[in-house]
Design a protein around this motif. Structure first.
Motif, PDB file in Angstrom:
ATOM      1  N   GLN A  74       3.917  -0.418  -3.493  1.00  0.00           N
ATOM      2  CA  GLN A  74       4.621  -0.799  -2.278  1.00  0.00           C
ATOM      3  C   GLN A  74       5.149   0.491  -1.670  1.00  0.00           C
ATOM      4  N   TRP A  75       4.499   0.959  -0.597  1.00  0.00           N
ATOM      5  CA  TRP A  75       4.815   2.289  -0.059  1.00  0.00           C
ATOM      6  C   TRP A  75       4.905   2.221   1.448  1.00  0.00           C
ATOM      7  N   ASN A  76       5.970   2.729   2.041  1.00  0.00           N
ATOM      8  CA  ASN A  76       6.147   2.623   3.487  1.00  0.00           C
ATOM      9  C   ASN A  76       5.620   3.833   4.235  1.00  0.00           C
ATOM     10  N   GLY A  77       5.052   4.796   3.526  1.00  0.00           N
ATOM     11  CA  GLY A  77       4.464   5.943   4.205  1.00  0.00           C
ATOM     12  C   GLY A  77       5.482   6.955   4.676  1.00  0.00           C
ATOM     13  N   VAL A  78       6.769   6.638   4.578  1.00  0.00           N
ATOM     14  CA  VAL A  78       7.810   7.579   4.994  1.00  0.00           C
ATOM     15  C   VAL A  78       8.347   8.311   3.774  1.00  0.00           C
ATOM     16  N   GLU A  79       8.744   7.523   2.774  1.00  0.00           N
ATOM     17  CA  GLU A  79       9.266   8.142   1.547  1.00  0.00           C
ATOM     18  C   GLU A  79       8.129   8.868   0.821  1.00  0.00           C
ATOM     19  N   ALA A 111       2.087 -15.008   7.113  1.00  0.00           N
ATOM     20  CA  ALA A 111       2.269 -13.693   7.714  1.00  0.00           C
ATOM     21  C   ALA A 111       1.155 -12.721   7.356  1.00  0.00           C
ATOM     22  N   TYR A 112       0.530 -12.895   6.200  1.00  0.00           N
ATOM     23  CA  TYR A 112      -0.451 -11.892   5.769  1.00  0.00           C
ATOM     24  C   TYR A 112      -1.821 -12.477   5.437  1.00  0.00           C
ATOM     25  N   GLN A 304      -3.764  -1.919  12.004  1.00  0.00           N
ATOM     26  CA  GLN A 304      -2.519  -2.536  12.485  1.00  0.00           C
ATOM     27  C   GLN A 304      -1.459  -2.535  11.400  1.00  0.00           C
ATOM     28  N   PHE A 307      -1.120   1.356   9.447  1.00  0.00           N
ATOM     29  CA  PHE A 307      -0.711   2.511  10.236  1.00  0.00           C
ATOM     30  C   PHE A 307       0.457   2.162  11.150  1.00  0.00           C
ATOM     31  N   PHE A 308       0.366   1.014  11.854  1.00  0.00           N
ATOM     32  CA  PHE A 308       1.381   0.706  12.851  1.00  0.00           C
ATOM     33  C   PHE A 308       2.544  -0.089  12.291  1.00  0.00           C
ATOM     34  N   ARG A 309       2.348  -0.711  11.144  1.00  0.00           N
ATOM     35  CA  ARG A 309       3.460  -1.426  10.538  1.00  0.00           C
ATOM     36  C   ARG A 309       3.993  -0.675   9.319  1.00  0.00           C
ATOM     37  N   ASN A 310       3.411   0.487   9.036  1.00  0.00           N
ATOM     38  CA  ASN A 310       3.865   1.326   7.920  1.00  0.00           C
ATOM     39  C   ASN A 310       3.842   0.610   6.574  1.00  0.00           C
ATOM     40  N   ASP A 311       2.919  -0.350   6.411  1.00  0.00           N
ATOM     41  CA  ASP A 311       2.777  -1.022   5.121  1.00  0.00           C
ATOM     42  C   ASP A 311       1.564  -0.383   4.427  1.00  0.00           C
TER      43      ASP A 311
END
Lengths: 352, 453
Positions: A74-79, A111-112, A304, A307-311
């Motif tokens: 589970q990675w948000n691409g920011v941390e 949702a997914y 989507q 990249f755009f939802r940072n999931d």
């Protein structure tokens, strides 16, 4: 049909005949020093294959392995990736059936899992429709264009032109044509029909078909050019012989030309399958798969959500699923369909 | 959020050249000279050691080649380095979406980030702060934070300031005065009922009442944000968005109100196919060309509308004369403050490893004089209260007035909630506009996205 087809691949024995000669050159070195020769062989391999292999490992294999690794987190691409949580196959479970956690299962399904299934079914739909509609259409056009008539070259160029256009330019052009106030709407109004209520691309049922129409327009040129190239390799004598035997134009196509370009058709189907699974650029330019994803593909959904939802973990899982799908289809196709085109040559080499 | 920038590449080049010359010439100044201008609290100790600051911002040249924002930042950097000869500032201008989605995240990941970079605030800032990428500016900028007031809040996380805004403005409804007159509307709507009356009158007069760029999702989503602002109390707004808990019925109510509003068919035909800013058929183009009467948008749309004129002063003046603005009307029910406004802005953060001069430069950047210059050069809305007197345009004055009179200003909800939950929210609202999802679906999508992070 079978007999003709074998003779159609007439170049194959020739290639097979050439192969043993080349093999002999490798197996029986001219040099007196076998070790030096082997070293030279390795040197040549390293020189010619090395750069390509290095690029392939760096930009294909490594990213594939990385994506497989990311898909387990589970990675948000920011941390930093080191701080991401390892969640095993949960991302895959979330995409396929809403995850294993009962508390969030129904929410995740809506949702997914459902958007992913929608994207998946659109991709498969395009894949199947490409074969069912583009193949006969392309074949028909190629057969017609194979006859001599005034302006034939011009028609060929016009048909192939869309394929040469970049996806972004073509997509933008169609966006303008299918604008609510665009040419397509005016044409429909002019003939007294109503354009789709929700807009050409945004209408829930029309959207997919409009996009499929655009894709067919874009890629039919490749099919036609490939088939025409195949047809030009069919010996004129066979057609003349058929004509003497009293075969109609249609019979000549069905019994001689189409069977003889079988290998070309099978290669086109292969390209079409892989292209359909990976379809991205055109659909992305057409408003990113639609505002509500009504014509999303697996690739646009991956973009989507990742990249755009940072999931990023979930997006990577989608990427791996897409990779597996392409891989399975490709392996299956090569093993069971393309085999008849490829298998002859190596077997003959072995016999020799 | 997309912002519209105009400016001239040649001017930008000239300014950069000037900046380089300034940097070079200042090197030749005697080492020991005292710097009476160094008044900042951040400048501690060896202020003479040479320092290079890298700065990434979104001020790029627009279609016309003009770049008023980029040019102004060049001037600000040049002015600062003139006063601080030991500091060199290297600027990189990067297109907004590239900067936000690709360049900054990648740079932060790699550990080689620019010292100063564009910061949009809200959930994105919180995530960067949590990952430890941002410099704590609470101490060095304490005076500035107090001077700037509440607008800094979106650039704070857990009470710590990680960035400062240079621009902040509320959104509202832009409208064409001539079309309102044509439809017989004399007063600006202040309640939703009045807005619905106006919509009906415009329809009766054969005019498209409201344009919305629903194909871009966020312009449509802003209607929902404003309904949520009226439904939810300020307390619920701040608590629930921080906890990512949307079980309070007011969130569902926002969607229901949107559905009721959509039921009155206030928007143009086939609004799902309309984009916000590109081309004459975009929602901004419709309003600029007088094909639609109203549009809910931020203050930047003033300049977007100008882009649809032929660029001559007369054409722009004619547009300005016919363009006006009113705040989002109040709803008849809900716990929200009827004077509260949605808003957003742009700011800057310092990277954690940036030199102390970074904070000092940001302090200079948001100082009253630089903010005033920003208003004059770019036409934006400043954050520093003292700089608002530099606004001369009556419409922008009204927007600034609404900002300061607002009960409170709520940051755009997609920015506040971060890319994941905010993106899910916008997807849900787009589905409501398209008629494929209901109010509950929007809340469910947000809840599901919140559960994944």
């Amino acid at each position: 049909m079978t007999a003709l087809e074998t003779s159609g691949t007439g170049t194959v024995p020739a290639a097979g005949a050439a192969a043993p000669a080349a093999g002999g050159a490798l197996g029986q070195p001219v040099s007196d020093h076998p070790r030096r020769a082997r070293l030279r062989l390795w040197g040549e391999l390293a020189l010619f294959l090395g750069p390509a292999l290095a690029l392939f490992l760096t930009f294909v294999v490594y990213p594939v392995i990385s994506a497989a690794r990311y898909s387990l987190y589970q990675w948000n691409g920011v941390e930093q990736f080191e701080d991401a949580d390892f969640i095993g196959l949960e991302n895959y479970a979330r995409a396929l059936f809403g995850g294993t956690d009962e508390a969030t299962k129904s929410a995740f399904t809506t949702a997914y899992a459902e958007p992913f299934q929608a994207a998946f079914s659109h991709t498969i739909g395009i894949l199947v429709l490409s074969i069912v509609i583009q193949l006969p259409l392309g074949l028909l056009i190629a057969l017609v264009l194979n006859r001599r008539f005034p302006g034939r070259s011009a028609v060929r160029v016009i048909l192939f032109a869309p394929y040469v256009l970049s996806e972004v330019i073509a997509g933008t052009m169609w966006l303008i044509i299918f604008d609510p106030n665009g040419v397509a709407t005016e044409l429909m109004n002019a003939v007294g029909l109503h354009p789709p209520a929700g807009g050409w691309l945004e209408d829930q049922t029309w959207g997919f078909w409009v996009v499929f129409f655009i894709i067919t327009w874009k890629y039919i040129g490749l099919a036609v050019i490939l088939f025409l190239a195949g047809l030009s390799g069919v010996p004129q004598e066979l057609q003349d012989a058929a004509a003497i035997d009293g075969a109609s134009w249609w019979q000549t196509q069905w019994r001689i030309n189409i069977p003889l370009i079988g290998p070309t058709i099978r290669i086109w189907v292969f390209l079409s399958l892989i292209g359909s699974i990976q379809l991205f650029d055109m659909v992305w330019v057409l408003n990113q798969g639609g505002t509500t994803g009504q014509y999303s593909t697996i690739a646009t959904y991956m973009m989507q959500i990742g990249f755009f939802r940072n999931d990023w973990g979930f997006g990577s899982a989608i990427a791996v699923i897409m990779f597996m799908l392409s891989f399975v289809v490709a392996v299956f196709y090569v093993l069971f369909v393309l085999r008849r085109d490829n298998s002859d040559a190596p077997r003959k080499v072995k016999r020799a | 959020m997309t912002h519209f920038r105009r400016a001239g590449a040649m001017v930008a080049f000239a300014s950069s050249a000037a900046l380089l010359l300034t940097a070079c010439s200042s090197d030749s100044e005697p080492e020991g000279s005292e710097n009476p201008d160094t008044t900042s609290s951040a400048a501690s100790g060896d202020s003479d050691a040479p320092v290079t600051l890298t700065w990434w911002h979104n001020g790029v040249a627009g279609d016309t080649g003009e770049n008023s924002l980029g040019d102004y930042w060049d001037k600000v950097a040049a002015d600062y380095t003139a006063e601080h000869p030991n500091v060199t500032i290297e600027i990189e201008q990067i297109q907004n979406e590239d900067l936000q989605r690709t360049r900054i995240p990648t740079a932060l990941q790699s550990g080689d980030a620019p010292d100063i970079f564009q910061q949009w605030g809200g959930g994105e800032l919180a995530a960067q702060a949590e990952a430890g990428y941002l410099m704590d500016l609470s101490e060095p900028l304490a005076d500035d934070i107090e001077r700037l007031g509440g607008a800094v809040a979106p650039w704070q996380a857990d009470g710590v300031t990680y960035g400062v805004p240079f621009q902040f403005a509320v959104e509202g409804v832009w409208y064409r005065k001539s079309l309102f007159e044509q439809a017989g509307i004399t007063e600006e709507p202040t309640t939703m009922d009045e807005l619905s009356d106006a919509v009906q009158k415009l329809k009766d007069a054969g005019i498209t009442p409201i344009a919305v760029g629903a194909a871009d999702k966020w312009p449509a989503a802003h209607w929902w944000y404003n309904f949520a602002l009226r439904s939810c109390s300020q307390d619920t707004m701040s608590t629930d968005t921080a906890a990512l808990d949307f079980s309070n019925p007011c969130w569902l109510d926002a969607g229901t109100q949107l559905e009721d509003f959509l039921g009155t068919e206030p928007f143009q035909d086939q609004f799902m196919s309309t984009v916000a800013q590109t081309g004459a058929t975009s929602s901004a183009g419709m309003v600029a060309n007088g094909e639609a009467a109203m549009e809910l948008m931020g203050q930047w749309n003033y300049f977007v509308y100008e882009g649809f004129t032929d660029g001559s002063d007369e054409a722009i003046q004619a547009l300005h004369d016919d363009l006006d603005w009113f705040p989002m009307p109040a709803t008849s029910s809900g716990e929200g403050d009827p004077t509260a406004s949605m808003g957003g802005g742009d700011g800057f953060s310092c990277y954690k490893d940036a030199p102390a001069e970074c904070a000092d430069f940001l302090s200079y950047l948001v100082s009253d004089d630089v903010q005033r210059g920003y208003v004059e050069a770019v036409g934006g809305l400043p954050v520093a209260p003292a700089a608002t007197d530099a606004i001369t345009d009556p419409v922008l004055q009204e927007i600034a007035q609404t900002s300061s009179n607002a009960g409170y200003v709520q940051l755009w909800l997609d920015t506040l909630l971060g890319t994941n939950v905010g993106g899910a929210l916008n997807d849900g609202i787009a589905a409501q506009f398209a008629g494929t999802g209901d109010a509950q679906n929007t809340v469910d999508l947000m809840t599901a996205a919140a559960a994944t992070q």
